[in-house]
Design a protein around this motif. Structure first.
Motif: not given
Ligand SMILES: [Zn+2]
Length: 134
Positions: A51-64
């Motif tokens: 599944w595609t979540g946040r677009p790759e060009q956007e910064v994610g929120a998964h690892c501080r």
């Protein structure tokens, strides 16, 4: 363009025998954690669907401290029935992860593939040794 130096593997910390669908993960991240979208860029469910979540060009929120330059990939699972860390990946999930990672490595050849716990030793996520396997 973001510079991607890391591909970080996660598990959803879901127990064996329990489901945690992509839509539920996205909903929890938005409704409960107040993210603007699911924190991961990709989510691989037990059937091996990517599944595609946040677009790759956007910064994610998964690892501080490591979101800015990374792609976050999560698989559904990662705990045994008692809630202890366990590599619960199905064959379909392993195959899907290989396919996804080979695509990402092709597009981001300088990126290192690491597990969440390799960057944050306080974590068990993703319940397997990414460096020795991938
Ligand atoms: Zn994680």
């Amino acid at each position: 363009m973001r510079t991607i130096t890391l591909i970080i593997i996660h598990c959803s910390a879901t127990r064996e025998g329990t489901r945690y669908p992509f839509a539920k993960c996205r909903h929890d991240h938005i409704a409960n954690r107040r993210f603007k979208d699911i924190g991961y860029h990709y989510y691989i469910d037990r059937e091996g669907v990517i599944w595609t979540g946040r677009p790759e060009q956007e910064v994610g929120a998964h690892c501080r401290n490591h979101n800015k330059h990374s792609i976050g990939v999560c698989y559904e699972g990662g705990l045994d029935r008692q809630g202890r860390p366990k590599d619960t990946r199905t064959q379909a999930q392993k195959r899907a992860m290989e396919v996804l990672l080979s695509d990402l490595k092709e597009r981001y050849p300088k990126a290192l593939v690491l597990g969440h716990r390799d960057l944050n030793p306080g974590k068990d996520c993703p319940s397997f040794d990414v460096r020795s396997e991938l």
